[in-house]
Structure formats: structure tokens, C-alpha cells
Design a protein around this motif. Structure first.
Motif, short mmCIF file in Angstrom:
data_model
loop_
_atom_site.label_atom_id
_atom_site.label_comp_id
_atom_site.label_asym_id
_atom_site.label_seq_id
_atom_site.Cartn_x
_atom_site.Cartn_y
_atom_site.Cartn_z
N TYR A 43 0.84 -1.19 0.00
CA TYR A 43 0.00 0.00 0.00
C TYR A 43 0.88 1.25 0.00
CZ TYR A 43 -3.77 -3.19 1.28
OH TYR A 43 -4.68 -4.21 1.29
N GLU A 47 -2.26 6.20 -0.25
CA GLU A 47 -3.43 5.33 -0.21
C GLU A 47 -3.89 5.07 1.21
OE1 GLU A 47 -3.13 2.48 -4.11
OE2 GLU A 47 -1.62 2.15 -2.56
N ALA A 72 -12.43 6.06 -1.93
CA ALA A 72 -11.82 5.07 -1.03
C ALA A 72 -12.89 4.36 -0.21
CB ALA A 72 -10.79 5.74 -0.12
N ILE A 86 -8.45 -1.97 -3.75
CA ILE A 86 -8.19 -0.53 -3.59
C ILE A 86 -7.80 0.10 -4.92
CG2 ILE A 86 -6.59 1.12 -2.53
CD1 ILE A 86 -8.71 0.05 -0.62
N ARG A 87 -7.15 -0.68 -5.77
CA ARG A 87 -6.64 -0.14 -7.04
C ARG A 87 -7.50 -0.52 -8.23
NH1 ARG A 87 -0.27 -1.42 -5.46
NH2 ARG A 87 -0.13 0.27 -3.93
N LEU A 134 -2.16 3.37 -8.71
CA LEU A 134 -2.33 3.77 -7.32
C LEU A 134 -3.66 4.50 -7.14
CD1 LEU A 134 1.22 5.30 -6.70
CD2 LEU A 134 0.46 3.00 -6.07
N LEU A 135 -4.23 4.38 -5.95
CA LEU A 135 -5.42 5.16 -5.61
C LEU A 135 -4.97 6.57 -5.27
CD1 LEU A 135 -8.48 5.31 -4.99
CD2 LEU A 135 -7.91 4.71 -2.63
N GLN A 393 5.71 2.32 -0.78
CA GLN A 393 4.85 1.15 -0.70
C GLN A 393 5.43 0.07 0.22
OE1 GLN A 393 3.07 -0.40 -4.42
NE2 GLN A 393 3.99 1.34 -5.47
#
Length: 520
Positions: A43, A47, A72, A86-87, A134-135, A393
Motif C-alpha cells: 500500500y 493510499e 476510497a 483498492i486499485r 495507485l489510488l 509502498q
């Protein structure tokens, strides 16, 4: 008479190879690319922060517009907490960006080759590969910018003013995603005013579209007013602190070429020429002017180099059309149809492991060294051997585990009164996301939105502090103990520290909380 699109559907038997069909194939390839690799590392710092913001939904935050927190929250509710989940929407957004490029090609009058060339540029541009994995707000930003460009084109080219309503919708959503939409909106208005398209300002539908954008954005404006224009305060702090790497105009432009892949430059520069000077693109000159205005604004405001990247799909689309038209006019140039895509694909494949988590970390480091590339820096403090998108990350679960070890050594009665104080939103977000399985409480932090969420019910009696200097902590507490060291080999230097257990705050935490605010 209203002008219709220059694109004519191919005969039925060829529809599977029509420009729109090709755009769909490229979009699906882009989607597959991110689905295949977006779960390989961990992550990202931001994020974790956006996930925390999703647990504190509001119409604004000091350092970002509100839409990302809603995304999110929605993503987690719908798909869960895995990296893939999440992505998922960022990957989908990247695919939409490719398809929007196809639609722009269609409206610029291009055919199959223009679609192929422009979509390859969007797919293999390193900056898009990075952000679509990536978010983040940057992931969705090109979609909103290009949707606005697309509906502006439709409104003008087809002489149908109702398209301005769609323009207003996407402009409003774009503002709720990231405030830099204001710059693109200003640039588009300038482009319209400086061309024959200025007549649209006499059309009521344009103003209704503007009103729609304003109404969508209004909750964020109200939040800013109620919070003393927090975002402006934060931006002033960033400017004073010298946080970001400031580039000269030539360096800024070179970074555009580099982050978009050098071999795509002959496409987007041709696209700029098409929009500004080519007879076939004169109806779209307002877009070329909008690019120049946005570029000038970003340089003048000393923005990060990637702040301009949402605008390039329209230049790629226009550039694909320019090259296609050239080959139609000059017979000898037709061999370029087989030449132009090759270096884009080749260099794109070489660059892909630099921005997508394809390789194991140690293999990546060797690959980076073999290519002789140093990690780029957009902020002065970035000092990892890895690019920031990878460095941030790694190490979060390990850090939380070490905090849990310290927390669980405390006597139960003290543990219940112990706050975990994080130095920045990355650490705080990691505690909040990973800490539940260790029984850790939610963290507190003076950084960004965490400051607004306050010290909870803690008074400073006992605190576990992350990322702080012992000497500074001793000024605030009666006793300070150094515990386990956090020292991920790939983290930034400011993420390497000893966990502190501090007892006996000299002043109650709620009393000093306002002075701890850290917005940068």
C-alpha cells in the motif's frame, strides 16, 4: 447546418477493426496491464491516508479535495481492502483515459492509425503507468480534464450547446477531485476567448453548464470557508518551506518529455502543431492555446512536473491525426505507419518495470542501475534508492508490527490510556489500517487532516511517538524511553527512527494541540 463527425463507420464486416473497436481493445489491454501487476508490492503512503480520510468523510480536507475519500470509502465497501480492490477503480480510470483518447481522435477526424499511435502513447507513457496503478487524485484527473475537452469539442463542432451541460458536470466533479481543475478550466476559457469559438459565451447553455460545475463544487467551497481556507494556508506553508523541487522552465519542459516517454514527443508536439497551426485543426485551436496557458501557469506557480500530465491525451490524439493526415498526403511517408509505433513500444517496454511493480525489489535495483537511471525527485526530502512510488509502498506492515510489540509490552492499565502519535499521515494511516489485527488503537497526528481529527480522548499521560527526535520529546515529557528501531532499507530517511515511549506530558495534550499543527 450542423457538422457531423468526420468519422464514418466501416462496413459491417470490418467493425471489429473500426477506430472505436481498436480503442476498446487498447483500453482493455491497459486494464489488464494494471490488474496483472497492481498487487505486487504494498500500500502506498497516500493510499493509507486516503483510506483514513474515507473513515472521516467530509466536504473538504486541508491537502486535497473530497472526492478521493468518497472513492476510497466506496471501493472498500464494494470490493474490500485488498490491494487489487483498492486499485480497481484507478485501473478502470486508466482504461477510460485510453478510450477517451480514441473519442478525441474520432472528433479530430482521425482513423485507425491515429487511434493506434495515440493510444500507444497513452498506454506506454511512464507517468500514466505509474499513476494508474495507485489510488490517488492524479489517477482520475486526466479523465475529468479530457471529458471536459471532449464535450467542449462536441458543443463547438456539432453546434449543439447542450453538450455544455456535460462539460459542467465533469468540470464540477473534476474540481471535487483536485483543485488544479481550476487551472485547466481557466486555460480553456482563455482558449475560447482568443479564438472564433468565443461566440459560445453568448449561449445560455454554457452558463448553465458553468452553474452546474459551481453547484457541484459549492460544498467544498463552504467547507473551506468554514475551516478558514485551510487549503490556501497549507499551500502557503508548502511555498515557504521549500518542500518541492523547483525547476527552471527548460527543466520543466524536459521533464514533460521524459515522464511521457521521449519517443512520444514527436506525437504530442505534432499534436500541438495540429491544434495551433494546422488548417485541419483550426476548429480546435482553443485546445492548443489551453495547453500553452496551462503550461505557463504551472511554470509560473513552480508546480510539480506531473501537474501538467492530465492534458496530454488530447495532444496525443491530435498528433496521431496529424501523422495520419501527413501519410495520406505524401505517398512516400506511408512507410511511417510501420515505423512510428516501434520505438514507442520498445522504449515503453523497457521503461515499464521502472514505474510498475513488475520485478522483485532487488532485481529492480539492479535493473535501474543497469539503465543508469536515478530515482526522480519531486520533493527535496526524497532520498531512497527506489523511486518514491515504490519506496512509499514498502515497510508499513513491518513498522506497525514493531509498534504493536512496544504497545503490548505496556501494562494493561497503562495501555488503555496510551496514544500512538505519528509524525506524518503515512505512519498514521498505516497504524489505522494495519493496527487492528494487533489490537492497536487509532493513531493521532498533527499532520494534514489528522490534525483536524484532534487528539481524541488522550491527555498525554503515556504516548508512543513515531518519527520524533528524543531530545525534542524530552522537552515535552517527564520521561522518554527509546525502544525498537524502525529501519526499512528502502524507506526515506525520515522513516528511519527509534520508537519512543513518553510519559508525563508537561502540558495536557488538548491544550498544546493547536500549536502542533503540521500542514505542509
Amino acid at each position: 447546418m450542423k457538422e457531423t463527425s468526420g468519422f464514418h463507420p466501416a462496413p459491417f464486416e470490418n467493425r471489429w477493426l473500426s477506430p472505436i473497436a481498436l480503442g476498446v481493445y487498447f483500453a482493455l489491454f491497459k486494464l489488464f496491464l494494471h490488474f496483472a501487476f497492481n498487487s505486487n508490492y504494498g500500500y502506498f503512503r497516500d493510499e493509507l491516508y486516503f483510506i483514513a480520510c474515507g473513515e472521516h468523510l467530509a466536504w473538504g480536507y486541508p491537502d486535497h479535495a473530497p472526492l478521493i475519500a468518497f472513492v476510497a470509502k466506496f471501493s472498500r465497501a464494494l470490493l474490500g481492502d485488498s490491494l487489487f480492490a483498492i486499485r480497481f477503480f484507478p485501473a478502470l480510470s486508466g482504461a477510460v483515459k485510453v478510450f477517451l483518447t480514441t473519442l478525441l481522435v474520432k472528433e479530430f477526424g482521425g482513423g485507425r492509425f491515429a487511434v493506434v499511435l495515440s493510444c500507444l502513447c497513452v498506454i506506454f507513457a511512464p507517468v500514466y503507468l505509474a499513476i494508474d496503478d495507485l489510488l490517488a487524485m492524479n489517477t482520475f484527473e486526466p479523465v475529468f480534464w479530457m471529458a471536459c475537452a471532449y464535450f467542449a469539442i462536441l458543443a463547438i463542432k456539432r453546434e449543439d450547446s447542450r453538450y455544455w451541460l456535460w462539460f459542467g458536470l465533469f468540470a464540477g466533479l473534476g474540481l471535487m477531485n483536485k483543485h488544479t481543475m481550476l487551472f485547466f478550466g481557466f486555460a480553456l476559457v482563455t482558449g475560447l476567448l482568443l479564438t472564433s469559438a468565443r461566440r459560445v459565451f453568448l449561449d445560455k447553455w454554457l452558463w448553465i453548464g458553468g452553474a452546474i460545475a459551481f453547484l457541484i463544487f459549492l460544498p467544498n467551497i463552504i467547507w473551506e470557508q468554514q475551516n478558514n481556507w485551510a487549503t490556501l494556508e497549507l499551500l502557503q506553508n508548502v511555498q515557504k518551506s521549500g518542500k518541492n523541487v523547483v525547476m527552471s522552465p527548460p527543466a520543466f519542459i524536459w521533464q514533460q518529455i521524459f515522464t511521457l516517454l521521449p519517443f512520444t514527443a514527436y506525437v504530442w508536439i505534432a499534436g500541438l502543431w495540429y491544434l495551433l497551426a494546422d488548417k485541419a485543426g483550426r476548429k480546435f485551436r482553443f485546445l492548443g492555446i489551453a495547453y500553452l496557458v496551462t503550461l505557463a501557469l504551472m511554470i509560473f506557480l513552480k508546480a510539480k512536473d506531473y501537474y501538467l500530465v492530465p492534458i496530454y491525451p488530447m495532444l496525443f490524439a491530435a498528433g496521431g491525426v496529424w501523422w495520419e493526415n501527413l501519410m495520406a498526403k505524401i505517398r512516400i511517408a506511408r512507410f511511417l505507419k510501420f515505423v512510428l509505433p516501434v520505438p514507442i513500444i520498445a522504449m515503453g517496454i523497457i521503461a515499464m518495470p521502472l514505474v510498475l511493480p513488475i520485478l522483485p525489489i532487488e532485481t529492480f535495483i539492479k535493473y535501474q542501475e543497469t539503465l543508469g537511471i536515478k530515482p526522480p525527485k519531486s520533493e527535496v526530502s526524497f532520498d531512497s534508492i527506489l523511486p518514491q512510488i515504490f519506496a512509499d509502498q514498502l515497510g508499513w506492515p513491518e513498522m506497525v508490527e514493531k509498534v504493536a510489540e512496544v504497545y503490548n509490552t505496556l501494562p494493561p492499565e497503562e495501555r488503555a490510556r496510551t496514544a500512538i502519535f505519528a509524525g506524518n499521515y503515512g505512519e498514521a494511516g498505516a497504524i489505522d489500517f494495519f493496527g487492528g489485527k494487533y489490537g492497536l488503537p487509532k493513531s493521532i497526528s498533527p499532520h494534514q487532516s489528522y490534525f483536524l481529527w484532534g487528539p481524541r480522548d488522550y491527555n498525554g499521560e503515556t504516548m508512543i511517538i513515531l518519527g520524533a527526535n528524543r531530545a525534542e520529546a524530552e522537552k515535552q515529557f517527564e520521561s522518554v524511553e527509546e525502544k525498537t528501531e524502525v529501519n526499512s532499507p528502502y524507506s526515506m530517511s525520515y522513516e528511519k527512527y527509534k520508537i519512543l515511549v513518553c510519559r508525563g506530558a508537561k502540558k495536557p495534550l488538548p491544550e498544546i494541540w493547536p500549536s502542533l499543527k503540521f500542514w505542509n
